[in-house]
Structure formats: structure tokens, C-alpha cells
Write an enzyme that holds these catalytic residues in place. Structure first.
Site, PDB file in Angstrom:
ATOM      1  N   SER A  43       0.837  -1.197   0.000  1.00 33.36           N
ATOM      2  CA  SER A  43       0.000   0.000   0.000  1.00 33.36           C
ATOM      3  C   SER A  43       0.873   1.247   0.000  1.00 33.36           C
ATOM      4  O   SER A  43       2.056   1.180  -0.342  1.00 33.36           O
ATOM      5  CB  SER A  43      -0.947  -0.038   1.210  1.00 33.36           C
ATOM      6  OG  SER A  43      -1.929   0.966   1.093  1.00 33.36           O
ATOM      7  N   ASN A  44       0.302   2.381   0.369  1.00 37.55           N
ATOM      8  CA  ASN A  44       1.055   3.641   0.413  1.00 37.55           C
ATOM      9  C   ASN A  44       0.520   4.512   1.555  1.00 37.55           C
ATOM     10  O   ASN A  44      -0.382   4.102   2.278  1.00 37.55           O
ATOM     11  CB  ASN A  44       0.958   4.359  -0.941  1.00 37.55           C
ATOM     12  CG  ASN A  44      -0.475   4.676  -1.297  1.00 37.55           C
ATOM     13  OD1 ASN A  44      -1.135   5.450  -0.631  1.00 37.55           O
ATOM     14  ND2 ASN A  44      -0.978   4.032  -2.352  1.00 37.55           N
TER      15      ASN A  44
END
Ligand code: C5P
Length: 210
Positions: free
Chosen positions: A21-22
Site C-alpha cells: 500500500s502507500n
């Protein structure tokens, strides 16, 4: 007007307990949804995994992966006469080629490689094949040459507006309550401002859906 807004990150599963993810918090997209409701619009908010309450009056669709978000956007375009789409989500560009059915064990491995394949570009698909003819707004979070990349994205993805922000600066952008943005229009218009995401959201909504 009925607005479609995407927000937050996506989670790309490696196995049942791990994902890629980020740092996106979803705050900018949720602020846009709130500002659009305050301006009298209808909003369908397609949100990746975030810890945020649904703004009052907003129809929220929760999704996990980039593929889920693409499907939710396509369904929303089919189900509602969307006049303006603001794609603010930090969608993963790549996803694991395969998702393991069971938790991957470290036993016996001294190295591990995950093969990644590109996700579908939602913003880049809006005009074709999704056939969206309304006002299209993209976001460009960059760490270098922000305006160069943003104006390139404006034409390449056939947007009406790009909202650019420099995520290399501390205290603004990802996971912060404040932001500094430059809004570029395909007509050559441009403005820049910094402040709370809520105030910037009000100005962005006035520009793109005023
Ligand atoms: O090309 P880049 O990913 O930097 O473009 C960012 C813009 O594209 C954002 O508006 C983001 O929401 C959108 N995007 C998307 N689908 C992807 C990747 C990015 O809609 N798979």
C-alpha cells in the site's frame, strides 16, 4: 450535479495477512466530498481502506484493491448521471501477480521475490473505454518536477483539471491535515494555494463543479 470521488490508498494482497500500500490517508478526498455536499451537490465516494467517518449526506462505497476500485467506478458511472469525477485516490500502480492462498512462510528461504504486474489505470480509462464525458479531475502527487508531470498528465489522461501537490515537503500532502496545491486547467488556467485540506477542497470544488 452528481460527483464521483475516489479517495484513499488501495491494498494489494500478497497473502491473507500481507499487502502492498502507500501513505495516503484519504483526508483530501473526504474533504472534497464534504465540500461538494456543502456546495449542494450529490456525492458517491469510493474509498480505499481508511480510518475516516463518512461525511453526512455522502453515499460511500468501500473497496480494498485497485481492481475493486476500478469496478466500483465503472458501476457508479453506469448507475448514475455523473457530471464530474474527481479521482483523488492513491491507487497502487502495481499489484502482486498472484496472491498466495495461505500465509507465506519464511522457513528455508534466504531471499524472496514478489512479482508485480501493473494495475488498470482508472483515470486513464475514464474517457476510453469507460466513455465518461463529464468534467474529469485527476490528482498528481509528485516528489520532483511537479508541474511538468502534472501538465503532461492533464493532456495524456484527457482531464479538464489536474490538482498537483508536492509530497516531498514535510507537513503537507500525505497523511497531513494541510496541503499545498496547484490546480491546472486544460484551458491554461492555473492557481496555487496552501492551507487546510478542508479550505482547499472548497476552492477545488468551486473551480471544477462551481
Ligand atoms: O499517473 P499517476 O498514478 O501519478 O496519476 C495519478 C492520478 O491517477 C490520480 O488522480 C489517481 O487517482 C489516478 N490513478 C488512477 N488509477 C490508477 C493510478 C492512478 O485512477 N491505477
Amino acid at each position: 450535479m452528481h460527483l464521483l470521488i475516489t479517495a484513499g490508498p488501495t491494498h494489494e494482497a500478497i497473502d491473507p495477512v500481507r499487502f502492498i500500500s502507500n501513505r495516503s490517508s484519504g483526508k483530501m478526498g473526504f474533504a472534497l466530498a464534504e465540500a461538494a455536499i456543502a456546495a449542494g451537490h450529490e456525492v458517491t465516494l469510493i474509498a480505499g481502506p481508511v480510518q475516516l467517518p463518512t461525511p453526512e449526506g455522502v453515499t460511500r462505497i468501500d473497496v480494498t484493491s485497485a481492481a475493486d476500485m476500478f469496478d466500483a467506478v465503472e458501476r457508479t458511472l453506469n448507475d448514475h448521471p455523473i457530471g464530474c469525477a474527481i479521482l483523488c485516490a492513491a491507487v497502487a500502480d502495481f499489484t502482486p501477480a498472484t496472491t498466495a492462498g495461505q500465509k507465506i512462510k519464511k522457513t528455508g528461504k534466504d531471499k524472496m521475490t514478489i512479482e508485480l504486474v501493473p494495475t488498470k489505470d482508472i483515470l486513464g480509462s475514464m474517457r476510453d473505454p469507460l466513455g465518461f464525458n463529464g468534467t474529469l479531475v485527476g490528482f498528481a502527487a509528485e516528489t520532483t518536477d511537479v508541474l511538468t508531470y502534472a501538465s503532461d498528465k492533464l493532456t495524456r489522461k484527457r482531464c479538464d483539471f489536474i490538482v498537483a501537490n508536492d509530497v516531498s515537503q514535510p507537513g503537507i500532502g500525505f497523511d497531513s491535515n494541510d496541503n499545498a496545491v496547484t490546480v491546472l486547467g486544460k484551458d491554461g488556467s492555473q492557481w496555487s494555494a496552501s492551507g487546510s485540506k478542508r479550505d482547499l477542497a472548497t476552492r477545488v470544488i468551486a473551480t471544477v463543479a462551481g
